[in-house]
Design an enzyme around this catalytic site. Structure first.
Site, PDB file in Angstrom:
ATOM      1  N   ASP A   1       0.852  -1.185   0.000  1.00 30.01           N
ATOM      2  CA  ASP A   1       0.000   0.000   0.000  1.00 30.01           C
ATOM      3  C   ASP A   1       0.890   1.237   0.000  1.00 30.01           C
ATOM      4  O   ASP A   1       1.989   1.218   0.560  1.00 30.01           O
ATOM      5  CB  ASP A   1      -0.855   0.041   1.274  1.00 30.01           C
TER       6      ASP A   1
ATOM      7  N   SER B   1       8.818   2.340   5.144  1.00 31.82           N
ATOM      8  CA  SER B   1       9.365   3.438   4.431  1.00 31.82           C
ATOM      9  C   SER B   1       9.098   3.263   2.939  1.00 31.82           C
ATOM     10  O   SER B   1       8.089   3.732   2.462  1.00 31.82           O
ATOM     11  CB  SER B   1      10.840   3.578   4.741  1.00 31.82           C
TER      12      SER B   1
ATOM     13  N   HIS C   1       4.513  -7.564  -0.112  1.00 30.92           N
ATOM     14  CA  HIS C   1       4.115  -8.820  -0.755  1.00 30.92           C
ATOM     15  C   HIS C   1       4.776  -8.967  -2.122  1.00 30.92           C
ATOM     16  O   HIS C   1       5.337  -8.016  -2.665  1.00 30.92           O
ATOM     17  CB  HIS C   1       2.591  -8.871  -0.890  1.00 30.92           C
TER      18      HIS C   1
END
Length: 288
Positions: free
Chosen positions: A90, A252, A147
């Site tokens: 995300d 980060s 992921h």
């Protein structure tokens, strides 16, 4: 003037000391403190807890458990398009595009070397020359597990020590070779699109970086460390597309690299575009 003072402070602050202190706070189990801090954080950054497996922010044993929270099943569906290359996290697109003359675009007026990003090994960097990259910035409110963009078999992992400048638009525009200077973990996978590098870059107050196969990676001695996983003595580590491969305990940035003529990024994506883990970043190109 304010921006200049901020950049100067980035060079003067004791990066690793601050990160160690942040790590102690993030692992604190004193109930009143961790509950108050986690509540404040969730409110300050408008964290959406409705998609978390555990929605109650006070139910986590410490702040790091909250920060690396798991999501409910189905919260991040994977793009079913054949050949889709998924977003690993995300966040927002920091930059994406071609790797030109061995360099990755960082921000206006700044780029950095693929060779330096991957730890200085020419053999590791060579397959990505002339290829493509995508840089995803994870903000404090985002889901902080990383992921797999494609299914892959782990070949090599490199811990690269370095500074831990803050990562944001201001530092990207003003700190030369930011992502090749910050502490990072480089993971090289063999995929259907050839070698894929997935680089997890630390930042100020990033207490640690973990992978699912090695646990905590950032070692206390801060020395360059390479582990090869394609040797006969090691069992192969294969991760499916969309599987978790690592996580940030604060911060980060995740950077994905492919070799030449392997992927084409979605035309609608540009710097600043919001993305979610599992969303298609692009497509694999037809094989010659």
């Amino acid at each position: 003037m304010k921006k200049r003072l901020f950049i100067i402070s980035q060079y003067l602050l004791p990066h690793h000391l601050l990160s160690r202190l942040a790590g102690c706070i993030a692992e604190c189990r004193v109930r009143w403190f961790k509950n108050a801090f986690t509540r404040w954080f969730a409110k300050q950054y408008q964290v959406d807890m409705s998609e978390a497996q555990v929605e109650d922010v006070t139910a986590y044993e410490h702040f790091n458990a909250f920060f690396t929270r798991a999501l409910k099943d189905g919260a991040r569906p994977l793009d079913p398009t054949p050949g889709a290359v998924l977003s690993p996290a995300d966040g927002a697109v920091s930059q994406l595009g071609p790797i030109e003359h061995g360099r990755v675009f960082q921000a206006k007026g700044h780029s950095y070397s693929v060779l330096e990003l991957l730890g200085g090994d020419p053999a590791l960097a060579q397959p990505f020359m002339g290829g493509d990259f995508a840089t995803i910035y994870l903000s404090p409110k985002d889901y902080h597990r990383v992921h797999m963009p494609l299914a892959g078999t782990l070949r090599e992992m490199v811990y690269v020590p370095g500074r831990i400048f803050s990562v944001n638009q201001t530092t990207a525009e003003n700190v030369p070779e930011l992502f090749a200077r910050n502490e990072r973990v480089v993971c090289i996978f063999d995929t259907e699109r050839g070698p894929m590098a997935l680089v997890l870059v630390g930042a100020m107050i990033v207490a640690s970086i973990e992978t699912v196969w090695a646990g905590l990676v950032t070692p206390p001695k801060r020395e360059l460390k390479t582990v090869r996983y394609d040797e006969a003595a090691r069992a192969p580590i294969h991760l499916e597309k969309g599987a978790e491969m690592g996580r940030f305990k604060l911060g980060s940035t995740a950077i994905v690299l492919f070799g030449p003529d392997q992927v084409q990024w979605a035309q609608e994506l540009a710097a600043g575009s919001p993305v979610r883990m599992g969303q298609g970043l692009g497509l694999g190109l037809p094989k010659a």
